[in-house]
Enzyme design. Structure first.
Site, PDB file in Angstrom:
ATOM      1  N   ASN A   1      11.796   9.924  13.243  1.00 38.45           N
ATOM      2  CA  ASN A   1      11.565   8.655  12.548  1.00 38.45           C
ATOM      3  C   ASN A   1      10.528   7.768  13.227  1.00 38.45           C
ATOM      4  O   ASN A   1       9.910   6.929  12.569  1.00 38.45           O
ATOM      5  CB  ASN A   1      12.901   7.901  12.455  1.00 38.45           C
ATOM      6  CG  ASN A   1      12.745   6.494  11.956  1.00 38.45           C
ATOM      7  OD1 ASN A   1      12.513   6.248  10.777  1.00 38.45           O
ATOM      8  ND2 ASN A   1      12.865   5.526  12.866  1.00 38.45           N
TER       9      ASN A   1
ATOM     10  N   TYR B   1      -3.115   5.251   7.599  1.00 34.85           N
ATOM     11  CA  TYR B   1      -1.668   5.433   7.478  1.00 34.85           C
ATOM     12  C   TYR B   1      -1.341   6.494   6.438  1.00 34.85           C
ATOM     13  O   TYR B   1      -0.525   7.388   6.678  1.00 34.85           O
ATOM     14  CB  TYR B   1      -1.019   4.098   7.108  1.00 34.85           C
ATOM     15  CG  TYR B   1       0.481   4.152   6.960  1.00 34.85           C
ATOM     16  CD1 TYR B   1       1.286   4.378   8.073  1.00 34.85           C
ATOM     17  CD2 TYR B   1       1.088   3.965   5.726  1.00 34.85           C
ATOM     18  CE1 TYR B   1       2.674   4.416   7.952  1.00 34.85           C
ATOM     19  CE2 TYR B   1       2.464   4.002   5.595  1.00 34.85           C
ATOM     20  CZ  TYR B   1       3.261   4.231   6.703  1.00 34.85           C
ATOM     21  OH  TYR B   1       4.622   4.277   6.583  1.00 34.85           O
TER      22      TYR B   1
ATOM     23  N   LYS C   1       0.679  10.038   7.088  1.00 36.47           N
ATOM     24  CA  LYS C   1       1.948  10.310   6.404  1.00 36.47           C
ATOM     25  C   LYS C   1       1.830  11.538   5.498  1.00 36.47           C
ATOM     26  O   LYS C   1       2.802  12.289   5.330  1.00 36.47           O
ATOM     27  CB  LYS C   1       2.396   9.075   5.620  1.00 36.47           C
ATOM     28  CG  LYS C   1       2.878   7.950   6.535  1.00 36.47           C
ATOM     29  CD  LYS C   1       4.056   8.408   7.383  1.00 36.47           C
ATOM     30  CE  LYS C   1       4.535   7.381   8.370  1.00 36.47           C
ATOM     31  NZ  LYS C   1       5.699   7.820   9.156  1.00 36.47           N
TER      32      LYS C   1
ATOM     33  N   THR D   1      12.829  -5.295   6.182  1.00 42.20           N
ATOM     34  CA  THR D   1      12.830  -5.394   7.635  1.00 42.20           C
ATOM     35  C   THR D   1      12.662  -6.862   8.018  1.00 42.20           C
ATOM     36  O   THR D   1      12.315  -7.695   7.173  1.00 42.20           O
ATOM     37  CB  THR D   1      11.673  -4.582   8.234  1.00 42.20           C
ATOM     38  OG1 THR D   1      10.429  -5.149   7.768  1.00 42.20           O
ATOM     39  CG2 THR D   1      11.741  -3.120   7.824  1.00 42.20           C
TER      40      THR D   1
END
Length: 250
Positions: free
Chosen positions: A91, A157, A161, A192
């Site tokens: 993770n 990013y 991913k 978050t």
């Protein structure tokens, strides 16, 4: 009531907060002995405290997933608990900041590749060594809905991913003959502290980008992790599972 992972051990990298912490709690609630790994002892200790407060079993190990020897050490520590490693959630990662490709920081890209690509690769490398030797196991890699679609301002990013998904598929094919399943989870935006701090209008705009009209809770992503690790997903391997409120639907 029988717990799904009683007598099994699990490793969660990036287990000190967010999805990692929620997943560690969920795996422990199902009876797993959970080892959480990360770079900050204080947050890892808090995860262990929360698990133990709910009657679960957990330990922590400080490790940087970009450092091969530390990854090997963390995996060994997780396996040493009961003499095997049954489950792993990779993770730990880095999402960077909004920057157009023409202005994208090379340093930020390098850091992202180190964590999201090298870190996941190294984690699987050592997890699989243990699992192949025992002839069983389940690994989940935490990718992103951004690995399935284009996202302006996050080209680095999305690339890393998407790379995680590619590694998941290739490694799943290698591992299948050994009784090991490897899958990826691809969340949309998750609630978050950083998201909670946004203004109401900005937060609503982000929520509206998801067809279900809201942002995910970390425990909703953890539920997907638990399912993919469980025997209920015993015939599932090599998939990239969107848990994104419809964000990646064409």
């Amino acid at each position: 009531m029988t717990k799904e992972f009683a007598g099994r051990s699990a490793l969660v990298t990036g287990g000190g907060s967010g999805i990692g912490r929620a997943s560690a709690l969920a795996l422990a609630a199902e009876g797993a002995l959970v080892t959480v790994a990360g770079r900050t002892a204080e947050t890892l200790q808090e995860t262990v405290r929360l698990i133990e407060a709910h009657g679960g079993s957990a330990r922590y190990v400080v490790a940087d997933i970009t450092n091969e020897s530390q990854v090997e050490m963390a995996v060994r520590a997780a396996a040493d608990g009961i003499g095997r490693l049954d489950l792993a959630l990779n993770n730990a990662g880095y999402d960077g900041e909004y920057q157009l490709t023409t202005e994208y920081s090379t340093e930020m890209l390098d850091h992202m590749i180190a964590l999201n690509v090298r870190g996941v690769f190294l984690s699987m490398k050592y997890e699989l060594r243990h699992m192949v030797a025992q002839g069983a196991g389940a690994i989940v890699n935490m990718s992103s809905g951004a690995g399935l679609v284009g996202v302006p301002g996050f080209s680095g990013y999305t690339a890393t991913k998407a790379a995680e998904i590619a590694m998941t598929k290739s490694s799943a094919l290698e591992a299948a003959p050994h009784g090991i399943r490897i899958n990826a989870v691809c969340p949309g935006l998750v609630d978050t502290p950083m998201i909670a701090a946004l203004g109401g209008r900005q937060r609503k705009s982000l929520a509206d980008a998801h067809p279900l009209g809201r942002i995910a809770r970390a425990d909703e992503i953890a539920d997907a992790v638990v399912w993919l690790c469980s025997d209920k997903a015993s015939f599932v391997t090599g998939i990239a599972l969107p848990v994104d409120g419809g964000y990646s639907v064409p």
